[in-house]
Design an enzyme around this catalytic site. Structure first.
Site, short mmCIF file in Angstrom:
data_model
loop_
_atom_site.label_atom_id
_atom_site.label_comp_id
_atom_site.label_asym_id
_atom_site.label_seq_id
_atom_site.Cartn_x
_atom_site.Cartn_y
_atom_site.Cartn_z
N SER A 66 -33.20 -30.76 -0.15
CA SER A 66 -33.89 -29.72 -0.91
C SER A 66 -35.37 -29.77 -0.53
O SER A 66 -35.70 -29.58 0.63
CB SER A 66 -33.67 -29.92 -2.41
OG SER A 66 -34.26 -28.88 -3.15
N HIS A 105 -31.09 -26.47 0.16
CA HIS A 105 -31.39 -25.51 -0.90
C HIS A 105 -32.41 -24.50 -0.38
O HIS A 105 -33.55 -24.86 -0.06
CB HIS A 105 -31.97 -26.21 -2.13
CG HIS A 105 -30.98 -27.09 -2.83
ND1 HIS A 105 -31.35 -27.97 -3.83
CD2 HIS A 105 -29.64 -27.23 -2.69
CE1 HIS A 105 -30.27 -28.60 -4.26
NE2 HIS A 105 -29.22 -28.19 -3.58
N ASP A 138 -28.57 -33.00 -7.14
CA ASP A 138 -27.48 -32.45 -6.34
C ASP A 138 -27.11 -33.44 -5.24
O ASP A 138 -27.98 -33.93 -4.52
CB ASP A 138 -27.90 -31.11 -5.74
CG ASP A 138 -26.73 -30.35 -5.14
OD1 ASP A 138 -25.57 -30.66 -5.49
OD2 ASP A 138 -26.97 -29.44 -4.32
#
Length: 345
Positions: A163, A190, A286
């Site tokens: 991310s 992401h 995540d």
């Protein structure tokens, strides 16, 4: 400089409307204060030196001193975390900015509805709060020799999740992987829709692998990197004796799309003990549930070390599950994967 826990932010944008809008969003919470605004990079650089803000928001398209030049000078003279505010029409520009040391980017909504602007406000505040804790700096990545794609099954399929801080980290990992036999890398970064296509195109131009944005039904090929499409998931499935990629849409309850957990869980289900997941820098958790799934299936999970992560949220949460086998500095992940690919030939 911040005091009493308040984060000081300098807003740099050549649009007076954008400066006002961003300032209002930032100051909607008591822990953030806009110390000043600047209309171009030259003015912004002077104010960074004078005011020493914790974080800078930056529009790349500016008069006098453009965003790239601003970043180069800033990282040399007064390194400060920078969040790039980018439009979809300039989505390919953000990756160069990240290489030059920007902390992260935010995409301006194409349609500024109330819901879209509220989502922008929430994302902006989240990233400003994360940015104050990082050590900014110039990140350079030299192109490597391109790996040759060959027919058949790859000796190693690697799922990589990232991310915040991820694009330069992913590029760094790929540079260490130009080996024979060539592995396949599945990247879940992401990122908004359309930006993932630009990310794939950039990696394809400068990196050692053939890189594309994943499409539903793509067969997993050695020597290829697949980037999960923004706004959709990427999972591994079986097609006879081959592996294919599927890109299902998110459900209403999904927090991330693409989602690292979804990718890792599919790897565990399909590859079992051969599953390998790598969790790179990023905010949030995540990948943690996916790491558990890979571990339970007998596979391996690696995580980027804290000292080399821009944000240690995702790697740290994965490590906290007890499922991570190796914690590795960023620069050593690619060579470690290359060594594993050679052993599995």
């Amino acid at each position: 400089m911040s005091s009493k826990g308040v984060i000081s932010v300098l807003v740099i944008d050549d649009s007076a409307h954008n400066r006002r809008t961003l300032s209002t969003m930032l100051e909607s919470e008591p822990d953030v204060r806009v110390v000043d605004r600047a209309a171009d990079g030259e003015e912004g650089l002077k104010k960074v030196v004078d005011l020493k803000p914790d974080v800078v928001t930056l529009d790349l398209e500016m008069p006098k001193l453009g965003g790239y030049t601003f970043l180069r000078l800033l990282m040399r003279t007064a390194p400060t975390p920078v969040i790039v505010i980018s439009s979809y029409s300039h989505r390919s520009d953000v990756f160069k900015a990240l290489e030059l040391g920007a902390f992260d980017f935010i995409a301006k909504p194409q349609h500024p509805t109330f819901e879209a602007m509220e989502a922008l406000r929430v994302e902006l505040l989240e990233k400003v709060r994360a940015a104050r804790h990082v050590r900014p700096g110039y990140r350079h990545a030299a192109p490597g020799a391109r790996a040759m794609a060959v027919a058949g099954e790859p000796p190693l399929v690697v799922a990589v999740g990232a991310s915040t801080g991820g694009p330069p980290a992913v590029q760094r990992v790929l540079e260490g992987l130009a080996v024979e036999p060539t592995p396949c890398v599945l990247v879940c970064q992401h990122m908004p829709p359309q930006f993932t296509r630009a990310f794939a195109d950039r990696l394809d131009r400068i990196g050692p692998f053939s890189v594309t944005e994943a499409r539903d039904g793509d067969l997993v090929q050695p020597g290829h990197v697949y980037i999960a499409p923004g706004g959709r998931h990427m999972v591994v499935a079986e097609r006879g004796s081959r592996l294919e990629l599927q890109t299902p849409p998110p459900t209403p309850v999904d927090k991330y799309a693409p989602c690292v957990d979804r990718l890792f869980v599919s790897m565990a289900q399909v590859l079992g003990a051969k599953a390998l997941g790598v969790v790179l820098t990023g905010m949030g958790a995540d990948g943690a549930e996916g790491a558990r799934a890979v571990h339970r299936a007998g596979g391996e999970v690696w995580a980027q070390s804290e000292e080399t992560s821009v944000v240690f949220g995702m790697p740290g949460e994965a490590i906290a599950t007890g499922a991570v086998k190796r914690v590795i500095p960023l620069g050593d992940i690619g060579p470690a994967l290359a060594a594993l690919a050679r052993r599995r030939r």
